[in-house]
Design an enzyme around this catalytic site. Structure first.
Site, PDB file in Angstrom:
ATOM      1  N   TYR A  23      -2.649   5.743   0.043  1.00  0.00           N
ATOM      2  CA  TYR A  23      -4.061   5.825   0.410  1.00  0.00           C
ATOM      3  C   TYR A  23      -4.262   6.643   1.685  1.00  0.00           C
ATOM      4  O   TYR A  23      -5.374   7.089   1.961  1.00  0.00           O
ATOM      5  CB  TYR A  23      -4.658   4.438   0.616  1.00  0.00           C
ATOM      6  CG  TYR A  23      -4.614   3.521  -0.573  1.00  0.00           C
ATOM      7  CD1 TYR A  23      -4.192   3.961  -1.830  1.00  0.00           C
ATOM      8  CD2 TYR A  23      -4.993   2.188  -0.453  1.00  0.00           C
ATOM      9  CE1 TYR A  23      -4.141   3.110  -2.911  1.00  0.00           C
ATOM     10  CE2 TYR A  23      -4.952   1.326  -1.538  1.00  0.00           C
ATOM     11  CZ  TYR A  23      -4.514   1.790  -2.762  1.00  0.00           C
ATOM     12  OH  TYR A  23      -4.460   0.932  -3.833  1.00  0.00           O
TER      13      TYR A  23
ATOM     14  N   HIS B   6       4.460   0.099  -5.415  1.00  0.00           N
ATOM     15  CA  HIS B   6       3.179   0.582  -5.939  1.00  0.00           C
ATOM     16  C   HIS B   6       3.178   0.673  -7.463  1.00  0.00           C
ATOM     17  O   HIS B   6       2.179   0.372  -8.108  1.00  0.00           O
ATOM     18  CB  HIS B   6       2.834   1.942  -5.334  1.00  0.00           C
ATOM     19  CG  HIS B   6       1.370   2.220  -5.319  1.00  0.00           C
ATOM     20  ND1 HIS B   6       0.723   2.729  -4.229  1.00  0.00           N
ATOM     21  CD2 HIS B   6       0.414   2.062  -6.254  1.00  0.00           C
ATOM     22  CE1 HIS B   6      -0.568   2.876  -4.500  1.00  0.00           C
ATOM     23  NE2 HIS B   6      -0.773   2.478  -5.723  1.00  0.00           N
TER      24      HIS B   6
END
Length: 334
Positions: free
Chosen positions: A113, A173
């Site tokens: 991010y 992730h």
């Protein structure tokens, strides 16, 4: 494995587009929200999320009074919070502070991010300005498959960027080459007290079946895409039956799909019956399924509204009406 192969093939493509995606608006900003008035109730109660629980609460069972859930790691975690995907630095800082000011205590970020530093800054500023203890805030971050070849460096980088003394929970992730070794590295940081709980993102039945026998610390959480059009009705109970909490990303449908979901006739009829917004109905539906929600937003009023999920309850009939909306329609590639 099918999903693992897809992840390996598409990871590079995702990386190429990730920088641009950071500037996209979050899912709750992709369209105007319902014009329903925001329901005003008292601020959510907060639990001592950073302290190991020694009571009699049952692992994985939501406590709607404390608005938290006991993890298999022994720590409690809030059951609603903020996702920070696509939020740039300043927007992310302000959104984190808005969440914490309004009683929220759960924040989700990730290496990919690009805003771990912003999350850390927002948390530290809120702690100082609003008098919140670090132990009462729960921060989740993730390491990406491109970091699996040197997981220690990835973990150290996350600790440095967040600058919050420790990480409440770290996830992988999504599956990729070296994921077992990366998870085993995270286990060592748990032993050292730098990470408190571990989890996985984008792991499903096949991946979990292969992965779990290879590790020592059971994941406390699995975070997957879940929304009314993609409900994972088989996957969610499979995970929960193992004492692992489920958390959803894209709870409102995700980029390009939020407007459609918030305009769904069935959801809006239920919202009108309870005098709440369509977003609140969807998030409450998740909570009643035992799924933690982390909707993304950069709008302070929406962030406040997304925390107000306890002034109403969906009936069994309403839950079934939303269950019937499932299309098995996934909105992202992993």
């Amino acid at each position: 494995m099918r999903r693992r192969a897809i992840a390996a093939l598409l990871a590079a493509a995702f990386l190429l587009g990730s920088c641009a995606s950071q500037n996209e608006v979050s899912e709750t900003e992709s369209s105007d929200r319902n014009d329903e008035a925001i329901q005003k109730t008292e601020e959510p109660e907060t639990s001592n999320t950073g302290t190991k629980n020694t009571g009699s609460e049952e692992v994985g069972v939501f406590d709607f009074e404390s608005r938290s859930v006991l993890l298999n790691s022994g720590y409690t975690m809030p059951i609603m919070g903020l996702g920070t995907y696509s939020l740039d630095h300043d927007t992310c800082v302000n959104s984190v502070m808005s969440l914490l000011e309004n009683g929220g205590r759960l924040i989700d970020t990730a290496y990919m991010y690009g805003n771990e530093e912003a999350v850390g800054e927002g948390v530290r500023r809120a702690m100082e300005e609003y008098g919140i203890d670090r132990e009462d805030i729960f921060v989740i971050t993730k390491i990406y498959p491109t970091q699996f070849d040197d997981p220690e460096a990835a973990i150290d980088a996350a600790l440095e960027k967040l600058d919050l003394e420790y990480i409440d929970m770290m996830l992988l992730h999504h599956p990729g080459t070296g994921d077992i070794e990366a998870y085993q590295a995270m286990e060592k940081y748990v032993e050292a007290g730098k990470i408190r709980s571990l989890g996985l993102s984008n792991w499903y039945v096949e991946e979990l079946t292969d992965f779990l026998p290879e590790i020592s610390i059971m994941p406390a959480l699995v975070q997957n895409e879940i929304h009314p059009y993609y409900q994972e009705q088989d996957v969610v109970p499979f995970i929960q039956e193992k004492g692992i909490v489920v958390q959803c990303w894209y709870p409102l449908g995700g980029r390009g799909h939020t407007k459609e979901m918030l305009s769904d006739e069935t959801i809006n009829e239920i919202a009108e019956a309870h005098h709440v917004s369509a977003a609140q109905v969807i998030l409450r539906w998740d909570l009643q399924r035992g799924i933690v929600v982390i909707p993304g937003s950069s709008n302070p009023e929406h962030i406040k509204e997304n925390l107000d999920l306890f002034s109403f309850e969906l009936s069994e009939e309403e839950m079934q009406q939303i269950n019937a909306l499932d299309r098995n329609e996934k909105h992202d590639w992993y």
